[in-house]
Scaffold this motif. Structure first.
Motif, PDB file in Angstrom:
ATOM      1  N   THR A  13      -4.132  -8.072   4.722  1.00 37.09           N
ATOM      2  CA  THR A  13      -3.181  -8.489   3.696  1.00 37.09           C
ATOM      3  C   THR A  13      -3.295  -7.571   2.487  1.00 37.09           C
ATOM      4  N   ASP A  14      -2.190  -7.402   1.810  1.00 34.43           N
ATOM      5  CA  ASP A  14      -2.200  -6.659   0.554  1.00 34.43           C
ATOM      6  C   ASP A  14      -0.993  -7.103  -0.257  1.00 34.43           C
ATOM      7  N   VAL A  15      -1.122  -7.052  -1.576  1.00 32.48           N
ATOM      8  CA  VAL A  15       0.004  -7.416  -2.436  1.00 32.48           C
ATOM      9  C   VAL A  15       1.070  -6.327  -2.418  1.00 32.48           C
ATOM     10  N   SER A  16       0.670  -5.101  -2.055  1.00 26.67           N
ATOM     11  CA  SER A  16       1.589  -3.965  -2.056  1.00 26.67           C
ATOM     12  C   SER A  16       2.235  -3.774  -0.686  1.00 26.67           C
ATOM     13  N   ALA A  17       3.547  -3.899  -0.624  1.00 27.24           N
ATOM     14  CA  ALA A  17       4.256  -3.641   0.636  1.00 27.24           C
ATOM     15  C   ALA A  17       4.095  -2.193   1.048  1.00 27.24           C
ATOM     16  N   ARG A  18       4.048  -1.306   0.066  1.00 29.82           N
ATOM     17  CA  ARG A  18       3.885   0.116   0.362  1.00 29.82           C
ATOM     18  C   ARG A  18       2.534   0.387   1.025  1.00 29.82           C
ATOM     19  N   ALA A  19       1.486  -0.264   0.528  1.00 36.92           N
ATOM     20  CA  ALA A  19       0.166  -0.094   1.141  1.00 36.92           C
ATOM     21  C   ALA A  19       0.177  -0.550   2.595  1.00 36.92           C
ATOM     22  N   LEU A  20       0.878  -1.635   2.879  1.00 32.05           N
ATOM     23  CA  LEU A  20       0.959  -2.125   4.258  1.00 32.05           C
ATOM     24  C   LEU A  20       1.741  -1.157   5.144  1.00 32.05           C
ATOM     25  N   GLU A  21       2.772  -0.534   4.601  1.00 30.60           N
ATOM     26  CA  GLU A  21       3.515   0.482   5.363  1.00 30.60           C
ATOM     27  C   GLU A  21       2.603   1.658   5.704  1.00 30.60           C
ATOM     28  N   ILE A  22       1.805   2.065   4.730  1.00 35.64           N
ATOM     29  CA  ILE A  22       0.888   3.183   4.957  1.00 35.64           C
ATOM     30  C   ILE A  22      -0.168   2.796   5.993  1.00 35.64           C
ATOM     31  N   ALA A  23      -0.672   1.561   5.909  1.00 38.53           N
ATOM     32  CA  ALA A  23      -1.651   1.090   6.895  1.00 38.53           C
ATOM     33  C   ALA A  23      -1.050   1.091   8.299  1.00 38.53           C
ATOM     34  N   ALA A  24       0.202   0.616   8.408  1.00 34.28           N
ATOM     35  CA  ALA A  24       0.860   0.589   9.719  1.00 34.28           C
ATOM     36  C   ALA A  24       1.001   1.999  10.282  1.00 34.28           C
TER      37      ALA A  24
ATOM     38  N   LEU B  60      -3.507  -7.739  15.995  1.00 39.65           N
ATOM     39  CA  LEU B  60      -3.392  -7.329  14.594  1.00 39.65           C
ATOM     40  C   LEU B  60      -2.140  -7.899  13.923  1.00 39.65           C
ATOM     41  N   LYS B  61      -2.298  -8.363  12.694  1.00 43.14           N
ATOM     42  CA  LYS B  61      -1.166  -8.785  11.871  1.00 43.14           C
ATOM     43  C   LYS B  61      -1.325  -8.156  10.489  1.00 43.14           C
ATOM     44  N   LEU B  62      -0.208  -7.753   9.904  1.00 47.08           N
ATOM     45  CA  LEU B  62      -0.195  -7.249   8.534  1.00 47.08           C
ATOM     46  C   LEU B  62       0.725  -8.147   7.718  1.00 47.08           C
ATOM     47  N   TRP B  63       0.185  -8.748   6.669  1.00 55.51           N
ATOM     48  CA  TRP B  63       0.953  -9.685   5.863  1.00 55.51           C
ATOM     49  C   TRP B  63       0.894  -9.280   4.391  1.00 55.51           C
TER      50      TRP B  63
END
Length: 458
Positions: free
Chosen positions: A303-314, A330-333
């Protein structure tokens, strides 16, 4: 504005193959703010120089960015090297930046004797040296004097770099560091600038002693972008290849603090027997990568508050190409740690790795209530810097990271951990991570919270 690249490795005209620009021609390119030219003032077997000349059109520059509207005829943008030149370099030498050469592929990875000159750029001798010298360059930055009637030096220097590097490395250094020296960009900086920075900084930026300054200036002092970029860099380990004569010998490299911290977190998770794990504030996904490699973890949530960080993680995890069986683990939220989120309840363990120090102290009680009170995993692993250890970092003043809101001493962290454990019905142990200094302890401190089985939310 002008930039020249010279090599003396025979045949020196091979530079034309690496740049994909024939030395016998003048090459012209339209760029958003003017016209770029590539030409060769000299091209012999002994010595070859390629010049990138950028002719900036003030009217087009104004159309590109309104910030220049009032000063379109009175500014240094057409003359001093800046992000304008870096952008032109990226367009004109795209293949060379990627390290691709159809005609001379064997030269791509070959260090060449190079001399690079930028006659005028905004910056100082001291900063140019701090930026380029750690990358293997010999730096000559000569202050440009003001008119004699004014006296003294201007805010500009003439830069000359010499060294033996691959051409791709040299161009990527310039692409990143020219805007850093100028400390401005001619275009709006969006989150995709993080990708550009990490791509061009691959292999050198993570180990650079000025990486925080570089990221902050490259991303025009945008705190959220800088934080994400540095979190991603933190997971990289800078390694030098073995010398050619030792290529057959085993090479023992000191493990980075980021790797030791990750391993300490994984050891804590193994200690409590967790299989369903939350990585809270996962950033670019450094820990998620390690968790996915271990089959004991059957469900992993980042999880992260930043949608951009989650895009980079993906993207880092190559989620779009991941086999379905692994993808199901795996889930990214997107989620904020200071707010209750029912999706986070009932997990075996949660990790907050280098997260709490990014939270404003008045918001910590909200984080504690949402993680330890509402989500209430069976175990919580928290890591954070040890402020006492900072004296061991040469040149460090203040906090380790520009986005840290605080950094605790060992006593302060232990007091916080025991207070939280007592308030929410956990037991806690505190330990150090990394090399131990007799006086200041370890660079990282870790707390492992465990709840009694009957206290874990079903």
């Amino acid at each position: 504005m002008l930039l020249t690249v010279t090599t003396t490795r025979r045949p020196a005209t091979d530079l034309g193959y690496l740049l994909v620009k024939h030395p016998d021609r003048v090459h012209r390119f339209d760029v958003p703010t003017g016209t770029a030219y590539v030409l060769y003032p000299e091209a012999t077997d002994e010595r070859c120089t390629a010049a990138l000349l950028l002719d900036v059109d003030p009217q087009r520059l104004r159309a590109q960015h309104d910030a220049f509207a009032l000063g379109q005829f009175v500014n240094d943008r057409p003359y001093a090297a800046s992000s304008l030149l870096a952008s032109a370099l990226a367009k004109v030498f795209r293949s060379a930046l990627r390290g691709a050469s159809k005609d001379r592929p064997e030269l791509v990875a070959t260090p060449l004797p190079l001399t690079i000159r930028v006659p005028v750029l905004r910056g100082t001798t001291e900063l140019a040296t701090r930026l380029f010298e750690p990358l293997g360059w010999s730096v000559t930055a000569t202050p440009i004097p003001l008119e004699p009637v004014l006296g003294g030096d201007s805010h500009y220097v003439g830069l000359e770099l010499s060294g033996e590097l691959t051409l791709a490395a040299a161009l990527n250094h310039l692409y990143v560091l020219l805007p850093v020296l100028d400390d401005a960009k001619h275009y709006w900086v969006a989150p995709d600038e993080i990708d550009k920075l990490l791509r061009s900084g691959a292999g050198w930026l993570a180990a650079h002693p000025e990486r925080v300054l570089i990221a902050r200036r490259y991303l025009v002092h945008k705190r959220a972008l800088t934080t994400t970029a540095l979190q991603m860099l933190e997971g990289e380990e800078a390694e030098e290849p073995p010398a050619e004569e030792d290529a057959e010998l085993p090479v023992h490299r000191k493990q980075s603090l980021a790797d030791r911290r990750r391993d300490a977190v994984l050891a804590a998770l193994a200690e409590v027997g967790a299989s369903r794990v939350l990585d809270l504030g996962c950033g670019g996904g450094a820990l998620l990568t390690a968790l996915l490699k271990d089959r004991r973890y059957t469900e992993i949530v980042g999880t992260d508050v930043s949608a951009r960080a989650l895009e980079i993680a993906a993207r880092r995890l190559r989620l779009d190409r991941m086999p379905e069986r692994q993808r199901d683990r795996l889930k990214l939220w997107q989620s904020a740690l200071t707010y209750r989120d029912d999706r986070l309840r009932g997990y075996d363990a949660a990790v907050l790795m280098e997260v709490i120090e990014h939270v404003d102290p008045p918001r910590l009680p909200a984080l504690e209530a949402s993680v330890f009170g509402h989500a209430r995993p069976g175990a919580v692993v928290v890591t954070t810097p040890n402020a006492e250890y900072n004296v061991n970092y040469p040149g460090l003043t203040g906090l380790r990271h520009s986005d840290h809101r605080f950094e605790w001493s060992r006593a302060e962290f232990a007091a916080w951990a025991h207070t939280v454990a007592g308030a929410y019905g956990y037991s806690v142990t505190v330990r150090g991570v990394g090399d131990v200094d007799e006086i200041t302890g370890s660079p990282t401190q870790l707390a492992l919270f465990t709840a009694a089985p009957s206290e874990v939310t079903a």
